[in-house]
Design a protein around this motif. Structure first.
Motif, PDB file in Angstrom:
ATOM      1  N   LEU A   1      31.911  16.722 -24.745  1.00 36.66           N
ATOM      2  CA  LEU A   1      31.586  15.698 -23.756  1.00 36.66           C
ATOM      3  C   LEU A   1      30.097  15.744 -23.421  1.00 36.66           C
ATOM      4  O   LEU A   1      29.692  15.960 -22.280  1.00 36.66           O
ATOM      5  CB  LEU A   1      32.432  15.898 -22.493  1.00 36.66           C
ATOM      6  N   SER A   2      29.289  15.548 -24.445  1.00 33.21           N
ATOM      7  CA  SER A   2      27.844  15.616 -24.286  1.00 33.21           C
ATOM      8  C   SER A   2      27.380  14.636 -23.212  1.00 33.21           C
ATOM      9  O   SER A   2      27.856  13.509 -23.134  1.00 33.21           O
ATOM     10  CB  SER A   2      27.165  15.290 -25.617  1.00 33.21           C
TER      11      SER A   2
ATOM     12  N   CYS B   1      31.115  29.413 -12.674  1.00 40.55           N
ATOM     13  CA  CYS B   1      31.867  28.160 -12.695  1.00 40.55           C
ATOM     14  C   CYS B   1      31.385  27.168 -11.636  1.00 40.55           C
ATOM     15  O   CYS B   1      31.629  25.966 -11.759  1.00 40.55           O
ATOM     16  CB  CYS B   1      33.368  28.436 -12.521  1.00 40.55           C
ATOM     17  N   ASN B   2      30.697  27.656 -10.627  1.00 38.09           N
ATOM     18  CA  ASN B   2      30.138  26.781  -9.599  1.00 38.09           C
ATOM     19  C   ASN B   2      28.702  26.366  -9.907  1.00 38.09           C
ATOM     20  O   ASN B   2      28.103  25.600  -9.156  1.00 38.09           O
ATOM     21  CB  ASN B   2      30.203  27.463  -8.231  1.00 38.09           C
ATOM     22  N   ASP B   3      28.154  26.849 -11.012  1.00 37.28           N
ATOM     23  CA  ASP B   3      26.791  26.522 -11.422  1.00 37.28           C
ATOM     24  C   ASP B   3      26.812  25.196 -12.191  1.00 37.28           C
ATOM     25  O   ASP B   3      27.470  25.097 -13.231  1.00 37.28           O
ATOM     26  CB  ASP B   3      26.254  27.649 -12.320  1.00 37.28           C
ATOM     27  N   PRO B   4      26.096  24.181 -11.714  1.00 38.54           N
ATOM     28  CA  PRO B   4      26.085  22.892 -12.412  1.00 38.54           C
ATOM     29  C   PRO B   4      25.627  22.985 -13.867  1.00 38.54           C
ATOM     30  O   PRO B   4      26.113  22.238 -14.724  1.00 38.54           O
ATOM     31  CB  PRO B   4      25.102  22.046 -11.599  1.00 38.54           C
ATOM     32  N   ARG B   5      24.723  23.917 -14.172  1.00 36.38           N
ATOM     33  CA  ARG B   5      24.283  24.083 -15.568  1.00 36.38           C
ATOM     34  C   ARG B   5      25.448  24.576 -16.439  1.00 36.38           C
ATOM     35  O   ARG B   5      25.615  24.111 -17.571  1.00 36.38           O
ATOM     36  CB  ARG B   5      23.117  25.059 -15.656  1.00 36.38           C
ATOM     37  N   PHE B   6      26.252  25.514 -15.910  1.00 37.24           N
ATOM     38  CA  PHE B   6      27.405  25.992 -16.676  1.00 37.24           C
ATOM     39  C   PHE B   6      28.446  24.885 -16.805  1.00 37.24           C
ATOM     40  O   PHE B   6      29.080  24.742 -17.855  1.00 37.24           O
ATOM     41  CB  PHE B   6      28.033  27.232 -16.027  1.00 37.24           C
ATOM     42  N   GLN B   7      28.620  24.091 -15.772  1.00 43.97           N
ATOM     43  CA  GLN B   7      29.561  22.969 -15.827  1.00 43.97           C
ATOM     44  C   GLN B   7      29.153  21.986 -16.926  1.00 43.97           C
ATOM     45  O   GLN B   7      29.995  21.479 -17.666  1.00 43.97           O
ATOM     46  CB  GLN B   7      29.641  22.278 -14.467  1.00 43.97           C
ATOM     47  N   HIS B   8      27.857  21.745 -17.048  1.00 42.49           N
ATOM     48  CA  HIS B   8      27.347  20.862 -18.107  1.00 42.49           C
ATOM     49  C   HIS B   8      27.539  21.516 -19.478  1.00 42.49           C
ATOM     50  O   HIS B   8      27.968  20.864 -20.442  1.00 42.49           O
ATOM     51  CB  HIS B   8      25.870  20.542 -17.850  1.00 42.49           C
ATOM     52  N   PHE B   9      27.238  22.799 -19.579  1.00 36.23           N
ATOM     53  CA  PHE B   9      27.434  23.563 -20.814  1.00 36.23           C
ATOM     54  C   PHE B   9      28.896  23.490 -21.259  1.00 36.23           C
ATOM     55  O   PHE B   9      29.180  23.207 -22.427  1.00 36.23           O
ATOM     56  CB  PHE B   9      27.017  25.020 -20.574  1.00 36.23           C
TER      57      PHE B   9
END
Length: 91
Positions: A37-38, A22-30
């Protein structure tokens, strides 16, 4: 384990994995993309809420004790890994 040794994510308890994810920016974007919310990125807390919703849990700690929630989390991780290009996407 000394300071130079890093524990593999897969070797950590599921709740700890979820917290890191949850702290990974890639997962936040995913997570934002999966919510329609592309091009946007969630905060860590919004990503955590997304994860709780997908896994149908109230707390990430539940991942350590509930087999069904842990299975849903494993599917979510696989979908994220495929989305991120870490693994091949199923055809």
């Amino acid at each position: 384990m000394n300071a130079l040794t890093r524990q593999r994510l897969d070797d950590m308890p599921p709740a700890q994995q979820a917290g890191i994810l949850c702290n990974d920016p890639r997962f936040q974007h995913f997570a934002a993309t999966r919510c329609g919310l592309s091009g946007q990125q969630f905060s860590a807390s919004a990503a955590a809420q997304y994860l709780r919703d997908i896994c149908q849990i109230d707390s990430r700690r539940t991942l350590n004790i509930c087999a069904r929630a842990n299975t849903r989390f494993a599917v979510l991780r696989t979908e994220f890994d495929a989305w991120a290009g870490k693994i091949a996407s199923p055809r």
